[in-house]
Design an enzyme around this catalytic site. Structure first.
Site, mmCIF file in Angstrom:
data_model
loop_
_atom_site.group_PDB
_atom_site.id
_atom_site.type_symbol
_atom_site.label_atom_id
_atom_site.label_comp_id
_atom_site.label_asym_id
_atom_site.label_seq_id
_atom_site.Cartn_x
_atom_site.Cartn_y
_atom_site.Cartn_z
ATOM 1 N N ASP A 80 -4.269 -6.788 -7.851
ATOM 2 C CA ASP A 80 -4.534 -6.067 -6.567
ATOM 3 C C ASP A 80 -4.548 -4.514 -6.968
ATOM 4 O O ASP A 80 -4.663 -4.150 -8.266
ATOM 5 C CB ASP A 80 -3.397 -5.941 -5.700
ATOM 6 C CG ASP A 80 -3.622 -5.810 -4.304
ATOM 7 O OD1 ASP A 80 -4.668 -5.471 -3.948
ATOM 8 O OD2 ASP A 80 -2.743 -6.192 -3.393
ATOM 9 N N HIS B 145 0.775 -1.103 -0.003
ATOM 10 C CA HIS B 145 0.016 0.005 0.059
ATOM 11 C C HIS B 145 0.851 1.323 0.021
ATOM 12 O O HIS B 145 0.477 2.463 -0.459
ATOM 13 C CB HIS B 145 -0.956 0.005 1.154
ATOM 14 C CG HIS B 145 -1.743 -0.967 1.338
ATOM 15 N ND1 HIS B 145 -1.746 -2.244 1.792
ATOM 16 C CD2 HIS B 145 -3.240 -0.908 0.632
ATOM 17 C CE1 HIS B 145 -2.842 -3.011 1.602
ATOM 18 N NE2 HIS B 145 -3.759 -2.170 0.894
#
Length: 554
Positions: free
Chosen positions: A342, A270
Site C-alpha cells: 500500500d 491513512h
C-alpha cells in the site's frame, strides 16, 4: 490467540466460489444496445455508448469446491524472459524499477522513467481531463519505449468506483463496489470490471489498484465501507475474484487489496497504524477468505496493507512484516505473483519510517513493488545503498524486478476485450445500479412516490437526481419529499430516504420508505427514478446488516 501462523497453511484452502471460464456473450451489457447514455456529468446522456464483446463470465455458485484448485501455472518462457531482462539492468535501474511513484498534474514525469528508471507512476489527480490523461499516459509510455524499455511501464490508478475514482474526465462513472454485492451477480461484476478496465486501457493505463477484497465489518469500519462488496466473506470472495478476472479480460493488471484485510479494523491506515486484534483462526474464517479465492483463481497481483497483527506478536506494519508477506501470503496461500505495498506515504508507515527505510524493509519482507514513497529518488538511493552494504540481497531485488516485468508483459498480451473510448462502458455501469437498488422499507410494487417529487440533501446529488427525473418525465417541485443522504448530512424528515453510498444511514431516518442506492452516478439516479415511479423493480439485497429496516430487500 488461536493456532500459530505456520499451522494455518493447510487449513486455508477453503471451498470457495468458482470462477470458471465460459464462452463470451455478445455485449458487455446483456440486453442493452449501443446508444445508451454516457455516464458522465458533461456528456449528453443521449450521445451514445459503444457496445463491445463481453468477457467470459464467472460462475454464480458459491457452493463449488475449489479446495484442490491451484494457482495458474506461470508461462515459463515469459518468466525466463523477465529474469533475463531484470539481470541486464544495472543496480541503479533495478532499484528504480521496483518503485511506482505518485504523480499529480498534466506534465509527464519523463525523467522519473527515463533517467531514474522508475517502474512507473500512479496517477492521483482527479481533475485531469480525458485529453490530459491520455496525453500524460502516452508521453510516459512513449518515453520509456524510446529509452529502450522492453516491457510496459506501470501506469496505474485507483479506480474502484464510488468514492475512489482518480481518473475522471469523460470516463464512465461507476457506482460503489458494494453495488455489485447488492446485485450479487458475478457475471455482471466481471463485465463491469472489464468495461471499466477497457476504458482505462483506452486511456493508456496498464494497471488498476482494484478490486477491494476487504470484508467490511459494518458501520464501525472507517476506511473500507462501500468499497467492499459486503460483510459476507464468501460474497466478497466471489465478487472480488470476478472483478479481478474482468480487469484481466480488459488487458489491465489488477491489484487485489488490502491483504490481510482492512475491513475489520476500527482505524484508518491513512492517519495511523491500525491494530488488528483478530486471532489467526478469525482471520482465516473472515478476512483471508477473499484472498484465498483470488490466489486460487490465478489473479496476478496482491497489495499488502498497513496493519499491525497482534496474532503475530509483531509491532511492524504488515507491509513490512516477513511473516505476513513471505509467511501468510506466499507460504500459506501459495501466492507466487506480484506483491505491491500500500502507499508508503500513508501515516501508518510514514510516521515511523522514512521513504528509504520503508522501501528497503518492504523489499526485505518480500514485496516486489514499493508504492508511493514520499520521496521516490531517496527511496531508490536507499535501495542501492542497502544492496551495497548487504542489508538487502541483490537476488531478492532481482526477483522483485522480474516479477513486475513478467506481470506487466503477461497481462498486456492476454486481454480479450478491446480498449474502449471514454463513456464506452456506460451501459454496463447503468446495469449495475439497476441490479443493485434495494428497497428495505416501503412497497415492493408500484410507485413509491405520489405524482411529483421534492428532492433534498446533498447539492450535487440533488442536481443529478433532477436530471434523471427530467429524463424520465417525473415532475419536480411538488409531491413526495425524497432525501438523498450522505454521512453527516441529514436526515431531513422526508417521506422517502435514499442512502447514496453505504446503507447504514437508513437506520437513523423515520421515513416510511427507505432505499439503498450505493452510488450517486447518473446511472444510479436513473435506476432510482425508475424504482420510485414504479417503472422498474428493485432487485438488490443488502450485503451488510442495517438496523432499523424491515427487510434485506424485496
Amino acid at each position: 490467540m488461536g493456532r500459530t501462523r505456520a499451522a494455518i497453511a493447510s487449513a486455508l484452502m477453503l471451498p470457495l466460489a468458482a470462477c470458471a471460464v465460459k464462452e463470451p456473450t455478445d455485449a458487455l451489457s446483456e440486453g442493452t444496445t449501443a446508444g445508451s447514455s454516457v455516464e458522465t456529468e458533461d456528456v449528453d446522456p443521449a450521445a451514445g455508448a459503444t457496445a463491445v464483446p463481453a468477457p467470459a463470465p464467472a460462475t454464480a455458485s458459491r457452493d463449488a469446491d475449489l479446495s484442490t484448485a491451484q494457482p495458474a501455472e506461470p508461462d515459463l518462457s515469459l518468466d525466463d524472459l523477465a529474469v533475463d531482462l531484470a539481470e541486464d539492468l544495472s543496480l541503479e535501474e533495478k532499484a528504480g524499477q521496483v518503485i511506482v511513484a505518485a504523480h499529480n498534474g498534466p506534465s509527464p514525469p519523463l525523467s522519473l522513467v527515463v533517467e531514474h528508471h522508475l517502474g512507473g507512476i500512479i496517477v492521483m489527480d482527479p481533475d485531469l481531463s480525458t485529453e490530459q490523461l491520455v496525453a500524460l499516459n502516452d508521453a510516459v509510455a512513449d518515453a520509456a519505449d524510446e529509452a529502450g524499455r522492453e516491457w510496459p511501464v506501470s501506469i496505474g490508478v485507483d479506480q474502484e468506483g464510488g468514492l475512489v475514482e482518480r481518473a475522471k474526465g469523460d470516463l464512465t462513472r461507476f457506482p460503489t463496489f458494494m453495488s455489485l454485492g447488492a446485485a450479487d451477480d458475478p457475471d455482471l461484476t466481471r463485465r463491469a470490471a472489464a468495461g471499466s478496465g477497457a476504458e482505462l486501457r483506452g486511456a493508456g493505463f496498464t494497471a488498476v489498484f482494484a478490486p477491494t477484497a476487504d470484508v467490511t465489518m459494518g458501520p464501525t469500519d472507517p476506511t473500507i465501507g462501500s468499497r467492499s462488496p459486503g460483510s459476507d466473506p464468501e460474497l466478497v470472495a466471489e465478487h472480488a475474484t470476478a472483478a479481478g478476472l474482468g480487469y484481466l479480460d480488459a488487458g489491465i493488471l489488477p491489484v487485489v487489496k488490502h491483504f490481510p484485510g482492512h475491513g475489520s479494523v476500527p482505524a484508518d491506515s491513512h492517519v495511523e497504524l491500525p491494530v488488528q486484534d483478530r486471532t489467526l483462526d478469525e482471520l482465516e474464517a473472515n478476512d483471508l477468505v477473499p484472498f484465498v479465492s483470488a490466489v486460487q483463481a490465478g489473479l496476478p497481483a496482491v497489495m499488502v496493507g498497513h496493519l499491525q497483527l497482534t496474532a503475530l506478536n509483531s509491532q511492524l506494519p504488515s507491509s513490512l512484516e516477513p511473516e505476513v508477506v513471505e509467511g501468510m501470503l506466499r507460504d500459506d496461500l501459495g501466492f507466487d505473483g506480484l506483491v505491491v505495498t500500500d502507499a508508503l506515504n500513508m501515516a501508518a508507515v510514514a510516521d515511523r519510517y522514512g521513504p528509504g527505510q520503508a522501501s528497503v524493509e518492504a523489499l526485505r519482507a518480500g514485496a516486489d513493488v514499493v508504492l508511493m514513497p514520499a520521496d521516490p529518488l531517496s527511496a531508490r538511493d536507499a535501495i542501492v545503498a542497502a544492496v551495497g552494504d548487504g542489508t538487502l540481497d541483490e537476488d531478492r531485488l532481482d526477483e522483485a524486478v522480474a516479477r513486475q516485468i513478467a506481470a506487466l508483459l503477461e497481462v498486456a498480451d492476454e486481454g480479450s476485450v478491446d480498449a474502449l473510448e471514454p463513456g464506452g462502458a456506460a451501459d454496463v455501469a447503468r446495469e449495475v445500479s439497476a441490479a443493485a437498488v434495494t428497497v428495505v422499507q416501503g412497497p415492493c410494487d408500484g410507485p413509491l412516490v405520489d405524482g411529483g417529487v421534492v428532492p433534498m440533501g446533498d447539492r450535487l446529488a440533488v442536481q443529478r437526481f433532477e436530471r434523471a427525473a427530467e429524463r424520465a418525465g417525473l415532475p419536480l417541485g411538488a409531491g413526495t419529499t425524497v432525501e438523498l443522504l450522505r454521512p453527516g448530512q441529514g436526515p431531513h424528515g422526508a417521506q422517502v430516504s435514499v442512502a447514496l453510498e453505504t446503507p447504514y444511514l437508513l437506520a437513523s431516518t423515520g421515513a416510511a420508505t427507505k432505499v439503498a442506492l450505493y452510488g450517486d452516478t447518473p446511472g444510479a439516479m436513473d435506476a432510482l427514478v425508475a424504482v420510485l415511479t414504479g417503472e422498474a423493480e428493485a432487485p438488490g439485497r443488502l450485503p451488510v446488516e442495517v438496523d432499523g429496516v424491515e427487510r434485506q430487500g424485496c
